[in-house]
Design an enzyme around this catalytic site. Structure first.
Site, short mmCIF file in Angstrom:
data_model
loop_
_atom_site.label_atom_id
_atom_site.label_comp_id
_atom_site.label_asym_id
_atom_site.label_seq_id
_atom_site.Cartn_x
_atom_site.Cartn_y
_atom_site.Cartn_z
N ALA A 1 0.85 -1.18 0.00
CA ALA A 1 0.00 0.00 0.00
C ALA A 1 0.89 1.24 0.00
CB ALA A 1 -0.93 -0.01 1.22
N GLY B 1 0.21 -5.11 0.93
CA GLY B 1 -1.01 -5.10 0.14
C GLY B 1 -0.87 -5.79 -1.19
N GLU C 1 -1.41 -9.34 -0.52
CA GLU C 1 -2.83 -9.53 -0.19
C GLU C 1 -3.71 -9.47 -1.43
OE1 GLU C 1 -3.01 -7.79 4.35
OE2 GLU C 1 -2.57 -6.40 2.71
N GLU D 1 4.43 -5.57 7.32
CA GLU D 1 3.81 -4.43 8.00
C GLU D 1 4.33 -4.22 9.42
OE1 GLU D 1 0.75 -5.84 4.94
OE2 GLU D 1 2.20 -6.76 6.31
#
Length: 258
Positions: free
Chosen positions: A65, A109, A112, A132
């Site tokens: 992200a 992300g 994911e 993260e």
């Protein structure tokens, strides 16, 4: 279809979506996610598309992200804005099969998003991770949930708690991805798989996808009941009659998607 942060190409019955923020290693900004969601919606609505491919660049599928956008968010901004939900979940809610072609980094992300797809095919350079914890937070788009279901508790804990990177060969052994191919053959291999899926009856492959996904959401007995009812329903398809007739007549079937 023209977008700022994704590229779209149609090859027969396959739609190819390429994440396109090369200067940021395809970091998943709000703009990119919005473009991705809109592109997926249009692919889903297009009756001529039977399968979708999602790819990044050779260097990065998606490096995570966009931290610049996240860093200053407050709790209430994240909560009230339903951060990492709107747009993101369109990948997992799409009813048509989606194949992720992963080369280079698929972190945070990016990992994911890849796991939201139905099949992950990776190049030898692919690197998966949920780092993260190293920036003071945790996975928020399924990293602790889909990863655990894919590779088991111990390896998922290892990756999420340490932030370590999993190389492509280990990812294949662990069951995170379906196959590993040379980096220069990735697009070709992914497209071949997508075209194979797209050659079959669209309602049939959609039912198969729905049934496999149900295996993660329910008990074995309920999953088997769900599968059997969908199996029974295929007997209402013209494609089922054509497929079995073609088999008996020793010829290729001609599916019409109904």
């Amino acid at each position: 279809m023209t977008y700022k942060f994704v590229l779209f190409e149609k090859v027969g019955k396959v739609g190819i979506i390429t994440l396109n923020r090369p200067e940021a290693l395809n970091a998943l900004s709000e703009g990119l996610i919005q473009d991705l969601g809109e592109c997926l919606e249009r692919c889903e609505a297009d009756p001529t598309l039977h399968c979708i491919v999602l790819m990044g660049s050779e260097k990065a599928f998606a490096a995570g992200a966009d931290i610049k956008e996240m860093q200053s968010k407050t709790y209430m901004e994240a909560y009230m804005g339903d951060f990492i939900t709107k747009g993101w979940e369109k990948v997992s809610s799409c009813r048509k099969p989606i194949i992720a072609g992963v080369s280079g980094y698929a972190l945070g992300g990016g990992c994911e998003i890849a796991m939201m797809c139905d099949v992950i095919i990776a190049s030898e350079t692919a690197k998966f991770g949920q780092p993260e914890v190293s920036i003071g937070t945790m996975p928020g788009a399924g990293g602790t949930q889909r990863l655990t279901r894919s590779i088991g508790k111990s390896k998922a804990m290892d990756m999420c708690l340490t932030g370590r990177i999993m190389e492509a060969d280990e990812a294949e052994r662990a069951g995170l991805i379906s196959r590993v191919v040379p980096v220069d053959k990735l697009r070709e291999e992914v497209l071949l798989v997508a075209q194979k899926i797209a050659s079959y009856s669209l309602p049939d492959v959609m039912m198969i996808k729905e049934s496999v996904n149900r295996a993660f959401e329910t008990s074995l007995s309920e999953g088997l009941r769900f599968e059997r009812r969908l199996f029974h329903s295929t007997f209402a398809l013209e494609d089922q009659k054509e497929g079995m007739r073609a088999f008996l007549e020793k010829r290729p079937p001609v599916f019409k998607g109904k």
